[in-house]
Each structure stands twice: as structure tokens, then as C-alpha cells.
Design a protein around this motif. Structure first.
Motif, mmCIF file in Angstrom:
data_model
loop_
_atom_site.group_PDB
_atom_site.id
_atom_site.type_symbol
_atom_site.label_atom_id
_atom_site.label_comp_id
_atom_site.label_asym_id
_atom_site.label_seq_id
_atom_site.Cartn_x
_atom_site.Cartn_y
_atom_site.Cartn_z
ATOM 1 N N ARG A 214 0.850 -1.198 0.000
ATOM 2 C CA ARG A 214 0.000 0.000 0.000
ATOM 3 C C ARG A 214 0.878 1.237 0.000
ATOM 4 O O ARG A 214 1.845 1.321 0.730
ATOM 5 C CB ARG A 214 -0.909 0.003 1.223
ATOM 6 N N ARG A 215 0.525 2.175 -0.843
ATOM 7 C CA ARG A 215 1.225 3.460 -0.869
ATOM 8 C C ARG A 215 0.503 4.397 0.095
ATOM 9 O O ARG A 215 -0.679 4.676 -0.082
ATOM 10 C CB ARG A 215 1.215 4.049 -2.269
ATOM 11 N N VAL A 216 1.250 4.828 1.105
ATOM 12 C CA VAL A 216 0.681 5.719 2.110
ATOM 13 C C VAL A 216 1.481 7.015 2.096
ATOM 14 O O VAL A 216 2.711 7.000 2.180
ATOM 15 C CB VAL A 216 0.728 5.082 3.524
ATOM 16 N N GLY A 217 0.762 8.117 1.959
ATOM 17 C CA GLY A 217 1.395 9.428 1.953
ATOM 18 C C GLY A 217 0.882 10.294 3.077
ATOM 19 O O GLY A 217 -0.206 10.054 3.613
ATOM 20 N N VAL B 99 -2.170 7.900 -3.968
ATOM 21 C CA VAL B 99 -1.813 6.915 -2.948
ATOM 22 C C VAL B 99 -3.041 6.094 -2.572
ATOM 23 O O VAL B 99 -4.166 6.462 -2.875
ATOM 24 C CB VAL B 99 -1.231 7.594 -1.681
ATOM 25 N N ASP B 100 -2.781 4.986 -1.888
ATOM 26 C CA ASP B 100 -3.883 4.160 -1.391
ATOM 27 C C ASP B 100 -4.497 4.767 -0.135
ATOM 28 O O ASP B 100 -5.675 4.575 0.135
ATOM 29 C CB ASP B 100 -3.377 2.748 -1.085
ATOM 30 N N ARG B 101 -3.669 5.471 0.617
ATOM 31 C CA ARG B 101 -4.143 6.116 1.848
ATOM 32 C C ARG B 101 -3.393 7.426 2.014
ATOM 33 O O ARG B 101 -2.178 7.469 1.870
ATOM 34 C CB ARG B 101 -3.872 5.208 3.037
ATOM 35 N N LEU B 102 -4.139 8.476 2.330
ATOM 36 C CA LEU B 102 -3.537 9.786 2.580
ATOM 37 C C LEU B 102 -3.832 10.188 4.011
ATOM 38 O O LEU B 102 -4.985 10.177 4.450
ATOM 39 C CB LEU B 102 -4.082 10.845 1.623
ATOM 40 N N ALA C 55 6.611 11.812 12.170
ATOM 41 C CA ALA C 55 5.166 11.659 11.948
ATOM 42 C C ALA C 55 4.907 10.728 10.768
ATOM 43 O O ALA C 55 3.988 9.905 10.806
ATOM 44 C CB ALA C 55 4.521 13.019 11.704
ATOM 45 N N VAL C 56 5.716 10.846 9.731
ATOM 46 C CA VAL C 56 5.575 9.973 8.567
ATOM 47 C C VAL C 56 5.782 8.523 8.994
ATOM 48 O O VAL C 56 4.964 7.644 8.693
ATOM 49 C CB VAL C 56 6.563 10.389 7.448
ATOM 50 N N ARG C 57 6.866 8.257 9.693
ATOM 51 C CA ARG C 57 7.151 6.893 10.171
ATOM 52 C C ARG C 57 6.047 6.384 11.087
ATOM 53 O O ARG C 57 5.588 5.252 10.941
ATOM 54 C CB ARG C 57 8.469 6.872 10.942
ATOM 55 N N ALA C 58 5.636 7.203 12.048
ATOM 56 C CA ALA C 58 4.627 6.789 13.034
ATOM 57 C C ALA C 58 3.303 6.415 12.383
ATOM 58 O O ALA C 58 2.545 5.606 12.928
ATOM 59 C CB ALA C 58 4.407 7.907 14.061
ATOM 60 N N ASN C 59 3.029 6.986 11.218
ATOM 61 C CA ASN C 59 1.769 6.713 10.523
ATOM 62 C C ASN C 59 1.914 5.720 9.379
ATOM 63 O O ASN C 59 0.994 5.550 8.581
ATOM 64 C CB ASN C 59 1.164 8.031 10.029
ATOM 65 N N GLY C 60 3.071 5.083 9.278
ATOM 66 C CA GLY C 60 3.272 4.053 8.259
ATOM 67 C C GLY C 60 3.339 4.584 6.843
ATOM 68 O O GLY C 60 3.079 3.851 5.891
ATOM 69 N N ALA C 61 3.687 5.831 6.685
ATOM 70 C CA ALA C 61 3.768 6.435 5.352
ATOM 71 C C ALA C 61 5.202 6.357 4.832
ATOM 72 O O ALA C 61 6.144 6.164 5.600
ATOM 73 C CB ALA C 61 3.294 7.885 5.396
ATOM 74 N N THR C 62 5.334 6.513 3.529
ATOM 75 C CA THR C 62 6.660 6.561 2.895
ATOM 76 C C THR C 62 6.801 7.773 1.978
ATOM 77 O O THR C 62 7.864 7.997 1.418
ATOM 78 C CB THR C 62 6.936 5.292 2.079
ATOM 79 N N SER D 77 16.297 8.426 4.592
ATOM 80 C CA SER D 77 16.435 8.334 3.133
ATOM 81 C C SER D 77 15.363 7.459 2.480
ATOM 82 O O SER D 77 15.221 7.461 1.257
ATOM 83 C CB SER D 77 17.825 7.823 2.754
ATOM 84 N N ALA D 78 14.587 6.736 3.264
ATOM 85 C CA ALA D 78 13.527 5.884 2.703
ATOM 86 C C ALA D 78 12.242 6.662 2.428
ATOM 87 O O ALA D 78 11.329 6.139 1.804
ATOM 88 C CB ALA D 78 13.242 4.718 3.649
ATOM 89 N N ILE D 79 12.178 7.893 2.901
ATOM 90 C CA ILE D 79 10.972 8.708 2.710
ATOM 91 C C ILE D 79 11.188 9.641 1.524
ATOM 92 O O ILE D 79 12.150 10.384 1.479
ATOM 93 C CB ILE D 79 10.651 9.512 3.990
#
Length: 179
Positions: free
Chosen positions: A13-16, A40-43, A93-100, A127-129
Motif C-alpha cells: 500500500r502506498r501511504v502518503g 496513494v492508497d491512503r492519505l 510523523a511519517v514513520r509513526a503513521n506508516g507512510a513513505t 532516506s527511505a521517505i
């Protein structure tokens, strides 16, 4: 001899995450939310605590203004959207919410200068975000929260820049401050 059937692997899933102070959320922000939700699949819309900006509206009210606008966007896009608050670095916040992905809206050249710096820092922190820039649409590129608050403080008409709900909340906050 038969070969085992391959098990289909679910696509990741693409999460932004689209973050801002949203003081107030404008139609420009909502345009970016709608366009990002299609990519994305989830925003996740992250409303920043950010006391350094001295927001006029409290965090819970800013979140509610964003939430109130989402049903219309969801009806047009079918997007999966959630509003959260955060009191941390954006990458945390990005990491905590499972986004990339981080979505950022660009209105003018000065936005680009600032966002390039932020992207570089965020890239160093994780660097993964990835960061995705969305240019403001022609009809919204001149709108900023600061300008909306200024127009409203002089009793100007802000109805084309914010939703009716946000307009009512903002005008109530300005009235409280005035008196």
C-alpha cells in the motif's frame, strides 16, 4: 508432476502524508489533498502542533476544519483519508503513521526554495521517505493562510478561499481576539 500454484502477493500500500499547520485550511490545501489522495492508497493529513507559528485557531479546531471538508473530497475521489495531529519532526510523523511519501504543495518560487531545503533535511533524517511536490492549481496558487487571516481581520470576504465551516470558525476566533 504438478507445480504448486503461486500465491498472489498483495501489492504494498502506498501511504502518503500531507502536513501543515492549516491555520486555516484553505481551498488551496484542499486542492492538494484531493490531488494527493488520487496518487496513494491512503492519505494522512497531518496537522502540526507548531507553536512557533502562533496559530490563531487551536489544534483541535484546525483538525476539525480539515475533517469537515473531507467527505466532499472522498465523494469525488473515493480516497482513504485520515486526519491526525503531530508534535514531532515531520519524518517522525511519517514513520509513526506508516507512510513513505511526503506531499508538499508549491504555490510560488519562494515556496520551492524553502521546500528544497526541507526535502534535503528530511532525506538526511530518513532516506527511505520520498517527497512529492504538487504545484498549486492556477485558481489557488495565490491563496495562503496568512492572507486569508489578514483579509478576514479587516472584515473582507474570504468565502472563496475557505469552506463555510472554516470561515465561521475563523471569524469566531477573530471576534474573540478583538473583544
Amino acid at each position: 508432476m504438478s507445480t504448486p500454484a503461486s500465491t498472489p502477493t498483495a501489492a504494498p500500500r502506498r501511504v502518503g502524508l500531507y502536513a501543515g499547520t492549516f491555520d486555516p485550511v484553505t481551498v488551496g490545501h484542499l486542492d492538494v489533498i484531493e490531488r494527493a489522495s488520487r496518487l496513494v492508497d491512503r492519505l494522512i493529513i497531518g496537522v502540526a502542533h507548531n507553536p512557533g507559528k502562533s496559530p490563531l485557531m487551536p489544534l483541535d479546531e484546525r483538525m476539525e476544519c480539515v475533517r469537515e471538508a473531507l467527505p466532499a473530497i472522498k465523494a469525488r475521489t473515493g480516497g482513504d483519508m485520515t486526519v491526525v495531529s503531530f508534535h514531532s519532526l515531520l519524518v517522525e510523523a511519517v514513520r509513526a503513521n506508516g507512510a513513505t511519501l511526503i506531499f508538499r504543495g508549491l504555490r510560488v518560487l519562494s515556496d520551492f526554495d524553502y521546500e528544497v531545503q526541507m526535502t534535503g533535511v528530511n532525506r538526511r533524517l530518513d532516506s527511505a521517505i520520498e517527497t512529492v511536490f504538487l504545484m498549486a492549481s492556477e485558481r489557488t496558487q495565490f491563496i495562503s493562510s496568512r492572507m486569508v487571516k489578514e483579509i478576514a481581520s479587516y472584515h473582507g470576504d474570504i468565502s472563496e478561499f475557505v469552506t463555510p465551516y472554516t470561515q465561521a470558525r475563523l471569524l469566531a476566533r477573530l471576534a474573540e481576539r478583538a473583544g
